[in-house]
Write an enzyme that holds these catalytic residues in place. Structure first.
Site, PDB file in Angstrom:
ATOM      1  N   CYS A 134      26.124  13.777   4.558  1.00  0.00           N
ATOM      2  CA  CYS A 134      26.879  13.070   5.599  1.00  0.00           C
ATOM      3  C   CYS A 134      26.496  11.588   5.571  1.00  0.00           C
ATOM      4  O   CYS A 134      25.379  11.227   5.948  1.00  0.00           O
ATOM      5  CB  CYS A 134      26.564  13.677   6.962  1.00  0.00           C
ATOM      6  SG  CYS A 134      27.176  12.720   8.343  1.00  0.00           S
ATOM      7  N   CYS A 137      25.813   9.951   8.950  1.00  0.00           N
ATOM      8  CA  CYS A 137      24.504  10.307   9.526  1.00  0.00           C
ATOM      9  C   CYS A 137      23.367   9.589   8.802  1.00  0.00           C
ATOM     10  O   CYS A 137      22.401   9.168   9.427  1.00  0.00           O
ATOM     11  CB  CYS A 137      24.257  11.815   9.409  1.00  0.00           C
ATOM     12  SG  CYS A 137      25.675  12.848   9.758  1.00  0.00           S
ATOM     13  N   ASP A 138      23.455   9.469   7.476  1.00  0.00           N
ATOM     14  CA  ASP A 138      22.264   9.103   6.697  1.00  0.00           C
ATOM     15  C   ASP A 138      22.336   7.768   5.945  1.00  0.00           C
ATOM     16  O   ASP A 138      21.333   7.352   5.369  1.00  0.00           O
ATOM     17  CB  ASP A 138      21.970  10.220   5.670  1.00  0.00           C
ATOM     18  CG  ASP A 138      21.641  11.538   6.366  1.00  0.00           C
ATOM     19  OD1 ASP A 138      21.110  11.478   7.496  1.00  0.00           O
ATOM     20  OD2 ASP A 138      21.920  12.603   5.807  1.00  0.00           O
TER      21      ASP A 138
END
Ligand code: NAP
Length: 306
Positions: A134, A137-138
């Protein structure tokens, strides 16, 4: 007596939230059950630029939040629970969760699909230590670092472009010599000087001691292996439908729920909407449309059976 809902919607992504909005607006007693958090996969998408009307500042989380608020205003109830079993036969459907058991006249399944693993050596060991699924997210963890992206579809190319906002360089590793992604995304990626491509190649291994240090790449045409030093490796190779609960209970094809155009499944009173069903285009717009159709079909089903 236990409450019997008109409809229970399993899954709170765009399909489930839209089904909730339409069902509650039709005065159906509606419950949406979500396992972890509301919003679904779209909350991992940074920018939604192809949902009609979302011209600027439309992110996945903001879109989900707005649909949820709208559904709530029409009276949809929400519950967070992990569904562990379902009995879909008969007039009253029983949905068993870890916390509670729920009953409804109709069920709308909107459980979506999860990111698929790349299937290379070291992937699970280095998951969360450089191997990621993701970008929203990261990506931040890889600021000014080198990353690889595996895949050639819309997700891979879109997220590769997004990653260039953070990473020093993004190398897309694709198993064929052309991308599956839409032409407009391809054009953006080819024009981006921070993106390069390795064609006809697969990642065979992720290597690193405490975190990812490099990936081992094999060229499928020449059988030659090479190493690419990267700090991150994002895997975007498609999705698997979340349908384990329904195996043997509903008609499935390659794991996806088979429906007709009114979102009816093989079991009377049970409907499916969004990425979880067999369809050709999995997008927010098709998920929300499915949700609206499924809720309307559920409403008709109740009218016909009362
Ligand atoms: P996808 O379209 O199925 O693409 C998966 C990609 O991964 C393909 O390029 C495939 O290669 C590759 N692949 C599959 N298994 C692999 C493996 N084991 N090793 C290496 N590569 C592998 O999946 P997606 O990109 O996640 O998209 C899913 C759906 O969401 C699509 O309908 C897509 O259009 C939609 N979507 C749209 C947007 C948007 O902004 N419009 C964004 C994200 C997703 P091959 O090409 O060789 O098969």
């Amino acid at each position: 007596m236990e409450k019997i809902y008109d409809t229970i919607i399993i899954g709170g992504g765009p399909a489930g939230l839209s089904a909730g909005l339409y069902a509650a607006r039709s005065k159906m007693n509606t419950l949406i059950i979500e396992g972890v958090k509301f919003g679904g996969q779209v909350t991992s998408t940074y920018e939604i630029e192809n949902y009609p009307g979302s011209i600027e500042n439309c992110t996945g989380p903001s879109l989900s939040e707005r649909i949820k608020k709208q559904a709530e205003e029409f009276g949809t109830k929400f519950s967070v629970d992990q569904i562990i079993d379902v009995n879909l036969e008969g007039d009253t459907k029983i949905i068993k969760g870890k916390k509670d058991s729920y009953e409804a006249k109709t069920v709308i399944i909107c459980t979506g699909a999860n990111p698929r693993l790349g299937g290379f050596k070291g992937e699970l060991e280095l998951r969360g230590k450089g191997v990621a699924y993701c970008a929203t997210c990261d990506a931040d963890f890889f600021t000014d670092l080198d990353v690889a992206v595996i895949g050639g579809g819309d997700s891979a190319v879109k997220e590769a472009i997004y990653l260039t906002k953070f990473a020093k360089h993004v190398t897309v590793i694709h198993r064929r010599d052309s991308l599956r992604a839409s032409k407009s995304l391809q054009e953006k990626a080819f024009a981006n000087s921070k993106i390069s491509f390795i064609w006809n190649s697969v990642v065979e291994e992720a290597i690193g001691k405490d975190g990812l240090e490099k990936v081992l790449i094999k060229n499928k045409l020449t059988d030659e292996s090479s190493e690419l030093k990267v700090d991150g490796c994002f895997v975007f190779v498609g999705y698997d439908p979340v349908t384990q609960l329904f195996e043997g209970k509903l008609s499935l094809e390659k794991g996806y729920i088979v429906t007709d155009e009114d979102m009816r499944t093989s079991v009377s009173g049970v409907f499916a909407a969004g990425d979880v069903r067999k369809k050709s285009l999995r997008q927010v717009i098709t998920a929300t449309a499915d949700g609206a159709i499924a809720a309307t079909s559920a409403e008709h089903y109740i009218e016909e059976h009362s």
